[in-house]
Design a protein around this motif. Structure first.
Motif, PDB file in Angstrom:
ATOM      1  N   LYS A 154      55.833  55.775  83.627  1.00  0.00           N
ATOM      2  CA  LYS A 154      55.859  54.025  83.472  1.00  0.00           C
ATOM      3  C   LYS A 154      56.161  54.122  81.865  1.00  0.00           C
TER       4      LYS A 154
ATOM      5  N   MET B  35      57.814  55.016  79.758  1.00  0.00           N
ATOM      6  CA  MET B  35      58.661  54.020  79.799  1.00  0.00           C
ATOM      7  C   MET B  35      58.979  52.468  79.022  1.00  0.00           C
ATOM      8  N   ASP B  36      57.142  51.840  79.269  1.00  0.00           N
ATOM      9  CA  ASP B  36      56.764  50.680  78.480  1.00  0.00           C
ATOM     10  C   ASP B  36      56.926  50.660  77.451  1.00  0.00           C
TER      11      ASP B  36
ATOM     12  N   ASP C  31      65.915  56.913  86.091  1.00  0.00           N
ATOM     13  CA  ASP C  31      66.098  55.786  85.208  1.00  0.00           C
ATOM     14  C   ASP C  31      65.012  54.734  85.528  1.00  0.00           C
ATOM     15  N   LYS C  32      64.904  53.134  84.869  1.00  0.00           N
ATOM     16  CA  LYS C  32      64.195  52.907  84.614  1.00  0.00           C
ATOM     17  C   LYS C  32      63.855  52.054  86.199  1.00  0.00           C
TER      18      LYS C  32
ATOM     19  N   GLY D 246      56.957  53.405  75.542  1.00  0.00           N
ATOM     20  CA  GLY D 246      58.411  54.809  73.705  1.00  0.00           C
ATOM     21  C   GLY D 246      57.859  55.838  73.621  1.00  0.00           C
TER      22      GLY D 246
END
Length: 88
Positions: free
Chosen positions: A75, A78-79, A30-31, A81
């Motif tokens: 990371k 996530m950052d 998850d984030k 995409g």
């Protein structure tokens, strides 16, 4: 509810069979970098049992040199995409 249960992604039987049949590590986080899912290959790669990994911070389970650094692929993905391909 057990903390392991609240962090676990619910998968159908077919999804579970498919993810477990992949011979490479599959890890979903998850984030906040908590491991939501890890397949058997991922457990073998991390040298951890499923129960030791699920719900834990990925950087505490994977323990790669890039973990918790500016070179963390998770990371970066996530950052941005975007898909990140990197060997550990």
């Amino acid at each position: 509810m057990d903390t392991t249960d609240k962090h676990r992604i619910k998968a159908t039987d077919l999804e579970h069979i498919l993810l477990e049949s992949i011979p490479i590590p599959v890890i979903a986080v998850d984030k906040d970098f908590n491991i939501l899912f890890i397949n058997s290959a991922g457990c073998d790669w991390c040298k951890k049992e499923f129960e030791e990994a699920i719900g834990k911070k990925c950087f505490n389970v994977i323990e790669a040199k890039c973990c918790s650094s500016s070179n963390c692929g998770i990371k970066e993905a996530m950052d941005s995409g975007k898909k990140i391909y990197r060997s550990l």
